[in-house]
Design an enzyme around this catalytic site. Sequence first.
Site, PDB file in Angstrom:
ATOM      1  N   ASP A   1      -8.165   1.359 -25.371  1.00  0.00           N
ATOM      2  CA  ASP A   1      -8.724   1.301 -24.119  1.00  0.00           C
ATOM      3  C   ASP A   1      -8.645   2.539 -23.253  1.00  0.00           C
ATOM      4  O   ASP A   1      -7.821   3.420 -23.627  1.00  0.00           O
ATOM      5  CB  ASP A   1      -8.240   0.114 -22.970  1.00  0.00           C
ATOM      6  CG  ASP A   1      -8.470  -1.244 -23.535  1.00  0.00           C
ATOM      7  OD1 ASP A   1      -9.506  -1.492 -24.123  1.00  0.00           O
ATOM      8  OD2 ASP A   1      -7.941  -2.285 -23.085  1.00  0.00           O
TER       9      ASP A   1
ATOM     10  N   PRO B   1       0.962  -1.402   0.073  1.00  0.00           N
ATOM     11  CA  PRO B   1      -0.037   0.027   0.061  1.00  0.00           C
ATOM     12  C   PRO B   1       1.061   1.249   0.122  1.00  0.00           C
ATOM     13  O   PRO B   1       0.288   2.525  -0.455  1.00  0.00           O
ATOM     14  CB  PRO B   1      -0.697  -0.286   1.225  1.00  0.00           C
ATOM     15  CG  PRO B   1       0.013  -1.070   2.085  1.00  0.00           C
ATOM     16  CD  PRO B   1       0.548  -1.947   1.259  1.00  0.00           C
TER      17      PRO B   1
ATOM     18  N   GLU C   1       1.650  -7.720   9.188  1.00  0.00           N
ATOM     19  CA  GLU C   1       1.889  -6.229   9.404  1.00  0.00           C
ATOM     20  C   GLU C   1       2.790  -5.539   8.235  1.00  0.00           C
ATOM     21  O   GLU C   1       2.447  -4.292   8.001  1.00  0.00           O
ATOM     22  CB  GLU C   1       2.441  -5.936  10.700  1.00  0.00           C
ATOM     23  CG  GLU C   1       2.438  -4.396  10.987  1.00  0.00           C
ATOM     24  CD  GLU C   1       1.012  -3.832  11.109  1.00  0.00           C
ATOM     25  OE1 GLU C   1       1.053  -2.438  11.080  1.00  0.00           O
ATOM     26  OE2 GLU C   1       0.115  -4.605  11.546  1.00  0.00           O
TER      27      GLU C   1
ATOM     28  N   ARG D   1      -2.904  -8.733 -20.690  1.00  0.00           N
ATOM     29  CA  ARG D   1      -3.834  -8.337 -21.946  1.00  0.00           C
ATOM     30  C   ARG D   1      -3.123  -7.398 -22.880  1.00  0.00           C
ATOM     31  O   ARG D   1      -3.431  -7.248 -24.041  1.00  0.00           O
ATOM     32  CB  ARG D   1      -5.083  -8.020 -21.301  1.00  0.00           C
ATOM     33  CG  ARG D   1      -4.764  -6.401 -20.805  1.00  0.00           C
ATOM     34  CD  ARG D   1      -6.062  -6.061 -20.070  1.00  0.00           C
ATOM     35  NE  ARG D   1      -7.264  -5.967 -20.998  1.00  0.00           N
ATOM     36  CZ  ARG D   1      -7.613  -5.134 -21.716  1.00  0.00           C
ATOM     37  NH1 ARG D   1      -6.881  -3.878 -22.080  1.00  0.00           N
ATOM     38  NH2 ARG D   1      -8.821  -5.003 -22.484  1.00  0.00           N
TER      39      ARG D   1
END
Length: 245
Positions: free
Chosen positions: A170, A90, A117, A155
């Site tokens: 896209d 994160p 953690e 992809r």
Amino acid sequence: MMHIDVLTLFPEMFNGVLQSSILKKAQDKGRFTYQLVNFRDYTVNKHHKVDDYPYGGGAGMVLTPQPVFDAVDAIMKGKESKPRVVLMCPQGETFNQKKAEELANEEHLVFICGHYEGYDERIREYLVTDEISIGDYVLTGGELGAMVVMDSVVRLLPQVLGNDTSAPQDSYSTGLLEHPHYTRPADFRGMKVPEVLLSGNHAKIEEWRKNQSLQRTYQRRNDLLHDYPLTEKEKQLLNEWNTNK
């Protein structure tokens, strides 16, 4: 051909994703291979632990460096070139289409999916080349994030999609959101397809699509236009939309 190694404590989480849809087709076409590596298999701890309490105290458990380093060493044995080693975290840079396109140029990717953690900092400092986050929120582990990145990257590999123009058009690949799409019937419950799409005039259709793409980006993701190289005509359209707000 691209090869992807995934270091995870829960390899079974990937089975459905990797054996379905585009990722399965990409394997069938010989565009990429993968290996799921449970790095618990590499721990030297007699209880098969891969985590420990953090030095200095604090909540939670931290992944120890030994099993992760040894797993990567095993992956690299006999290989000459070093892979991109991606830590799902994160704290990493937010994943986007530009990063997907960059990673799609690599021959070998290694994803490290953590739990608990966090990671021993030496994994981050001495082993990893990229840290990636899929958004400003925290997941239980890195597996779901790795699946997202893998799908987005694979992809883009040559011949994976049925139509080679699909990926370049896209949303985000062009810098704008993609234009609306319609299919048969032309009139569904009184809701009609725009006439220009039925005209057969490809130049007008292309112009309509570009304008729709610009308008959709203006309405939904105005921030994307800050660095987009607008033409004079596009600037004029934006000014008209601003005036008519």
